[in-house]
Design an enzyme around this catalytic site. Structure first.
Site, PDB file in Angstrom:
ATOM      1  CG  ASP A 187       8.273  -1.292 -10.562  1.00  0.00           C
ATOM      2  OD1 ASP A 187       9.354  -1.889 -10.450  1.00  0.00           O
ATOM      3  OD2 ASP A 187       7.743  -0.657  -9.631  1.00  0.00           O
ATOM      4  CD  GLU A 220      16.799  13.235 -18.209  1.00  0.00           C
ATOM      5  OE1 GLU A 220      17.750  13.857 -18.690  1.00  0.00           O
ATOM      6  OE2 GLU A 220      15.759  13.760 -17.780  1.00  0.00           O
ATOM      7  CB  ILE A 251      -0.899  -0.006   1.250  1.00  0.00           C
ATOM      8  CG1 ILE A 251      -1.770  -1.267   1.241  1.00  0.00           C
ATOM      9  CG2 ILE A 251      -1.748   1.268   1.315  1.00  0.00           C
ATOM     10  CD1 ILE A 251      -2.535  -1.519   2.523  1.00  0.00           C
ATOM     11  N   GLY A 282       1.216   8.216  -9.061  1.00  0.00           N
ATOM     12  CA  GLY A 282       1.041   6.908  -8.434  1.00  0.00           C
ATOM     13  C   GLY A 282       1.835   5.815  -9.113  1.00  0.00           C
TER      14      GLY A 282
END
Ligand code: RIB
Length: 298
Positions: free
Chosen positions: A243, A214, A11, A278
């Site tokens: 991810d 980058e 979480i 997020g």
């Protein structure tokens, strides 16, 4: 090819701050939001949104309903998810207006993965299948060993770096996906070309994909060598960009898409993710990635 991702579910408590808190300092956050996250969950969601067939193994606690729901919404197979009477893992994430982040993770249920559970999960997979694993749950070394015994292709994302990692049987890994910081920790080298060379010496059978922020990414697998730049985008929150890259790259490989194209999709997907807030919430669907590439004209 089925993909089994043995990974963390957290979480994420995301605090928007002007600057990261310093030692001895107390600061106020501008806002706080909760998101489903964890390197494992993020990568699984990236695989699902890229169109891969993915099972997620790992542990949630009594407060983990939103994590399970997140998997189900994207039709991830949750047959092997473990539900424990512990708190779920959680992360405290500071994000600045520049989109930089600083993360503290508390493992919670992610730290309770034992041999018996690993055996029960992996017996359902075989040499046709691929194991993806990060370093945010307990028993990673055993999972790699067991997957090797069963003949799975093993993909390791050594994130986050821990001291225990050197004791894992990393010679059994087929593909490493890692960034420069992780590469340096494994090889003690700093230049990308030296990191890759050293990884190849240490783990000769492995293919390496090294992400360079980058500067894009490089790939080395046997005689094949590829590199790809980045798609520039506005930076809102870089959480889960790595991810997203990882999940997209793996999915492309599982569909026998050639490496150069896999890097392109992974790079575009990751670029979209940095423009959104997020972790799992920032990961795009393949249709969005395709449209983004088409709009960029390359
Ligand atoms: O890679 C980003 C992830 O790292 C976050 O979602 C957080 O949970 C931490 O695991």
């Amino acid at each position: 090819m089925k993909i089994i991702n043995f990974g963390s579910l957290n979480i994420d408590k995301v605090y928007n701050v002007n600057n990261f808190v310093k030692a001895g300092e107390t600061i106020a956050s501008n806002s706080m939001k909760l998101f489903p996250g964890g390197k494992g969950l993020n990568q699984t969601i990236a695989i699902a949104r890229a169109g891969g067939e993915v099972y997620h193994a790992g542990a949630i606690g009594y407060d983990g309903a939103l994590l399970e729901e997140c998997l189900k919404v994207d039709k991830v197979k949750v047959d092997y998810l473990q539900r424990l009477e512990e708190p779920s893992g959680h992360a405290i994430i500071q994000v600045t207006d520049k989109g930089e982040n600083a993360i503290i993770v508390d493992s919670g249920a992610n730290g309770k993965i034992d041999n018996e559970y690993v055996d029960k999960v992996l017996m359902n997979f075989n040499k046709e299948d691929l194991l993806l694993i990060q370093n945010e749950i307990s028993n990673v070394g055993y999972i790699i060993k067991k997957a090797d015994e069963l003949g799975l292709t093993i993909v390791f994302n050594p994130s986050p770096i821990t001291k225990a990692m050197v004791s894992y049987p990393l010679d059994l890994v087929d593909i490493f996906i890692l960034n420069e910081v992780e590469g340096e920790a494994l090889t003690k080298k700093q230049k990308p070309v030296e990191i890759v060379e050293r990884l190849v010496q240490l783990y000769p059978k492995a293919k390496i994909i090294l992400t360079l922020g980058e500067k894009g990414s490089v790939y080395k697998g046997g005689d094949e060598h590829n590199q790809f730049g980045i798609y520039k985008n506005k930076v809102v929150d870089t959480t889960a960009a790595g991810d997203t890259f990882c999940g997209y790259f793996i999915t492309c490989l599982s569909k026998n898409i050639e490496t150069a194209l896999a890097m392109k999709y992974a790079s575009a997907a990751s670029s979209i993710s940095i423009s959104r807030e997020g972790a799992t919430t920032s990961i795009p669907y393949m249709s969005e990635v395709q449209e983004f590439i088409d709009n960029c004209g390359n």
